[in-house]
Write a protein that holds these residues in place. Structure first.
Motif, PDB file in Angstrom:
ATOM      1  N   ASP A  42      46.077 -83.908 108.094  1.00 51.56           N
ATOM      2  CA  ASP A  42      46.081 -85.327 107.772  1.00 51.56           C
ATOM      3  C   ASP A  42      46.564 -86.152 108.960  1.00 51.56           C
ATOM      4  O   ASP A  42      47.611 -85.873 109.534  1.00 51.56           O
ATOM      5  CB  ASP A  42      46.964 -85.588 106.552  1.00 51.56           C
ATOM      6  N   GLY A  43      45.797 -87.121 109.350  1.00 46.67           N
ATOM      7  CA  GLY A  43      46.172 -88.007 110.441  1.00 46.67           C
ATOM      8  C   GLY A  43      45.789 -87.522 111.820  1.00 46.67           C
ATOM      9  O   GLY A  43      45.936 -88.244 112.798  1.00 46.67           O
ATOM     10  N   CYS A  44      45.299 -86.291 111.929  1.00 45.03           N
ATOM     11  CA  CYS A  44      44.888 -85.749 113.232  1.00 45.03           C
ATOM     12  C   CYS A  44      43.564 -86.370 113.659  1.00 45.03           C
ATOM     13  O   CYS A  44      42.799 -86.872 112.849  1.00 45.03           O
ATOM     14  CB  CYS A  44      44.706 -84.240 113.159  1.00 45.03           C
ATOM     15  N   ALA A  45      43.307 -86.287 114.963  1.00 45.76           N
ATOM     16  CA  ALA A  45      42.040 -86.788 115.496  1.00 45.76           C
ATOM     17  C   ALA A  45      41.603 -85.903 116.649  1.00 45.76           C
ATOM     18  O   ALA A  45      42.422 -85.280 117.324  1.00 45.76           O
ATOM     19  CB  ALA A  45      42.206 -88.217 115.980  1.00 45.76           C
ATOM     20  N   VAL A  46      40.300 -85.858 116.848  1.00 42.91           N
ATOM     21  CA  VAL A  46      39.724 -85.139 117.969  1.00 42.91           C
ATOM     22  C   VAL A  46      38.603 -86.011 118.528  1.00 42.91           C
ATOM     23  O   VAL A  46      37.854 -86.630 117.770  1.00 42.91           O
ATOM     24  CB  VAL A  46      39.234 -83.732 117.545  1.00 42.91           C
ATOM     25  N   LEU A  47      38.547 -86.115 119.850  1.00 40.55           N
ATOM     26  CA  LEU A  47      37.499 -86.885 120.529  1.00 40.55           C
ATOM     27  C   LEU A  47      36.523 -85.882 121.121  1.00 40.55           C
ATOM     28  O   LEU A  47      36.881 -85.109 122.007  1.00 40.55           O
ATOM     29  CB  LEU A  47      38.116 -87.761 121.621  1.00 40.55           C
ATOM     30  N   VAL A  48      35.306 -85.881 120.588  1.00 39.54           N
ATOM     31  CA  VAL A  48      34.283 -84.937 121.029  1.00 39.54           C
ATOM     32  C   VAL A  48      33.220 -85.712 121.804  1.00 39.54           C
ATOM     33  O   VAL A  48      32.672 -86.692 121.305  1.00 39.54           O
ATOM     34  CB  VAL A  48      33.643 -84.212 119.827  1.00 39.54           C
ATOM     35  N   ARG A  49      32.964 -85.243 123.018  1.00 36.09           N
ATOM     36  CA  ARG A  49      31.944 -85.879 123.851  1.00 36.09           C
ATOM     37  C   ARG A  49      30.561 -85.623 123.258  1.00 36.09           C
ATOM     38  O   ARG A  49      30.382 -84.680 122.479  1.00 36.09           O
ATOM     39  CB  ARG A  49      31.988 -85.323 125.275  1.00 36.09           C
ATOM     40  N   PRO A  50      29.573 -86.424 123.644  1.00 34.78           N
ATOM     41  CA  PRO A  50      28.208 -86.204 123.132  1.00 34.78           C
ATOM     42  C   PRO A  50      27.651 -84.814 123.439  1.00 34.78           C
ATOM     43  O   PRO A  50      26.816 -84.309 122.701  1.00 34.78           O
ATOM     44  CB  PRO A  50      27.383 -87.281 123.843  1.00 34.78           C
ATOM     45  N   ASP A  51      28.152 -84.161 124.502  1.00 34.05           N
ATOM     46  CA  ASP A  51      27.664 -82.815 124.825  1.00 34.05           C
ATOM     47  C   ASP A  51      28.417 -81.729 124.071  1.00 34.05           C
ATOM     48  O   ASP A  51      28.205 -80.542 124.284  1.00 34.05           O
ATOM     49  CB  ASP A  51      27.722 -82.558 126.332  1.00 34.05           C
ATOM     50  N   GLY A  52      29.315 -82.117 123.154  1.00 32.59           N
ATOM     51  CA  GLY A  52      30.009 -81.165 122.302  1.00 32.59           C
ATOM     52  C   GLY A  52      31.360 -80.696 122.798  1.00 32.59           C
ATOM     53  O   GLY A  52      32.066 -79.990 122.082  1.00 32.59           O
ATOM     54  N   TYR A  53      31.743 -81.073 123.999  1.00 28.92           N
ATOM     55  CA  TYR A  53      33.057 -80.673 124.517  1.00 28.92           C
ATOM     56  C   TYR A  53      34.152 -81.559 123.939  1.00 28.92           C
ATOM     57  O   TYR A  53      33.970 -82.762 123.771  1.00 28.92           O
ATOM     58  CB  TYR A  53      33.097 -80.768 126.044  1.00 28.92           C
ATOM     59  N   VAL A  54      35.296 -80.950 123.665  1.00 27.19           N
ATOM     60  CA  VAL A  54      36.449 -81.703 123.176  1.00 27.19           C
ATOM     61  C   VAL A  54      37.135 -82.350 124.371  1.00 27.19           C
ATOM     62  O   VAL A  54      37.584 -81.669 125.287  1.00 27.19           O
ATOM     63  CB  VAL A  54      37.433 -80.788 122.414  1.00 27.19           C
ATOM     64  N   ALA A  55      37.197 -83.664 124.353  1.00 28.98           N
ATOM     65  CA  ALA A  55      37.825 -84.414 125.444  1.00 28.98           C
ATOM     66  C   ALA A  55      39.304 -84.660 125.168  1.00 28.98           C
ATOM     67  O   ALA A  55      40.085 -84.846 126.103  1.00 28.98           O
ATOM     68  CB  ALA A  55      37.108 -85.752 125.640  1.00 28.98           C
ATOM     69  N   TRP A  56      39.693 -84.640 123.888  1.00 25.68           N
ATOM     70  CA  TRP A  56      41.067 -84.995 123.533  1.00 25.68           C
ATOM     71  C   TRP A  56      41.327 -84.595 122.090  1.00 25.68           C
ATOM     72  O   TRP A  56      40.431 -84.599 121.255  1.00 25.68           O
ATOM     73  CB  TRP A  56      41.207 -86.503 123.711  1.00 25.68           C
ATOM     74  N   ARG A  57      42.564 -84.241 121.819  1.00 23.42           N
ATOM     75  CA  ARG A  57      42.989 -83.897 120.462  1.00 23.42           C
ATOM     76  C   ARG A  57      44.366 -84.491 120.226  1.00 23.42           C
ATOM     77  O   ARG A  57      45.213 -84.468 121.111  1.00 23.42           O
ATOM     78  CB  ARG A  57      43.046 -82.382 120.296  1.00 23.42           C
ATOM     79  N   CYS A  58      44.592 -85.011 119.046  1.00 23.93           N
ATOM     80  CA  CYS A  58      45.859 -85.662 118.737  1.00 23.93           C
ATOM     81  C   CYS A  58      46.364 -85.205 117.377  1.00 23.93           C
ATOM     82  O   CYS A  58      45.650 -85.282 116.381  1.00 23.93           O
ATOM     83  CB  CYS A  58      45.643 -87.178 118.736  1.00 23.93           C
ATOM     84  N   GLU A  59      47.596 -84.713 117.364  1.00 23.36           N
ATOM     85  CA  GLU A  59      48.232 -84.296 116.108  1.00 23.36           C
ATOM     86  C   GLU A  59      48.732 -85.502 115.317  1.00 23.36           C
ATOM     87  O   GLU A  59      48.648 -85.538 114.108  1.00 23.36           O
ATOM     88  CB  GLU A  59      49.423 -83.380 116.413  1.00 23.36           C
ATOM     89  N   ARG A  60      49.293 -86.467 116.034  1.00 25.31           N
ATOM     90  CA  ARG A  60      49.866 -87.654 115.397  1.00 25.31           C
ATOM     91  C   ARG A  60      49.971 -88.754 116.446  1.00 25.31           C
ATOM     92  O   ARG A  60      50.288 -88.488 117.593  1.00 25.31           O
ATOM     93  CB  ARG A  60      51.249 -87.340 114.855  1.00 25.31           C
ATOM     94  N   ALA A  61      49.723 -89.975 116.008  1.00 24.20           N
ATOM     95  CA  ALA A  61      49.859 -91.116 116.920  1.00 24.20           C
ATOM     96  C   ALA A  61      50.554 -92.251 116.182  1.00 24.20           C
ATOM     97  O   ALA A  61      50.103 -92.665 115.111  1.00 24.20           O
ATOM     98  CB  ALA A  61      48.501 -91.566 117.430  1.00 24.20           C
ATOM     99  N   ASP A  62      51.640 -92.728 116.755  1.00 23.13           N
ATOM    100  CA  ASP A  62      52.329 -93.868 116.159  1.00 23.13           C
ATOM    101  C   ASP A  62      51.466 -95.123 116.258  1.00 23.13           C
ATOM    102  O   ASP A  62      51.509 -95.972 115.391  1.00 23.13           O
ATOM    103  CB  ASP A  62      53.679 -94.099 116.832  1.00 23.13           C
ATOM    104  N   GLU A  63      50.699 -95.205 117.357  1.00 17.09           N
ATOM    105  CA  GLU A  63      49.797 -96.334 117.565  1.00 17.09           C
ATOM    106  C   GLU A  63      48.408 -95.788 117.896  1.00 17.09           C
ATOM    107  O   GLU A  63      48.068 -95.627 119.070  1.00 17.09           O
ATOM    108  CB  GLU A  63      50.321 -97.237 118.675  1.00 17.09           C
ATOM    109  N   PRO A  64      47.605 -95.507 116.870  1.00 17.66           N
ATOM    110  CA  PRO A  64      46.297 -94.903 117.101  1.00 17.66           C
ATOM    111  C   PRO A  64      45.406 -95.711 118.049  1.00 17.66           C
ATOM    112  O   PRO A  64      44.666 -95.136 118.841  1.00 17.66           O
ATOM    113  CB  PRO A  64      45.681 -94.822 115.706  1.00 17.66           C
TER     114      PRO A  64
END
Length: 86
Positions: A42-64
């Motif tokens: 819950d609250g996690c996020a992942v940024l996936v590039r258009p080519d399918g690679y994960v550019a970033w992952r976040c467990e929690r962000a106080d300021e998304p």
């Protein structure tokens, strides 16, 4: 899920278009595979590039908004002077 609205608001301030998919809002095997593959809670996020690679992952962000904007800025190779702290 519970965090998806926060990430949708955060996507609105990004320097490039970002599509937010709330896997907690989905049911079925595809959503479960995504949760497991990316370790999404819950609250996690992942940024996936258009080519399918994960550019970033976040467990929690106080300021998304700040966190996602910084991640997108970095993934795009934009200078930090663009007003985003890396």
């Amino acid at each position: 899920g519970k965090g998806a609205p926060h990430w949708r608001s955060a996507a609105a301030v990004c320097p490039a278009p970002v599509l937010v998919l709330g896997v907690d809002e989905q049911n079925g095997p595809a959503a479960e595979r995504l949760r497991v593959a990316f370790g999404l809670g819950d609250g996690c996020a992942v940024l996936v590039r258009p080519d399918g690679y994960v550019a970033w992952r976040c467990e929690r962000a106080d300021e998304p908004g700040l966190a996602l904007r910084a991640a997108v800025t970095l993934a795009l190779g934009l200078p930090a002077a663009s007003g985003v702290a890396a």
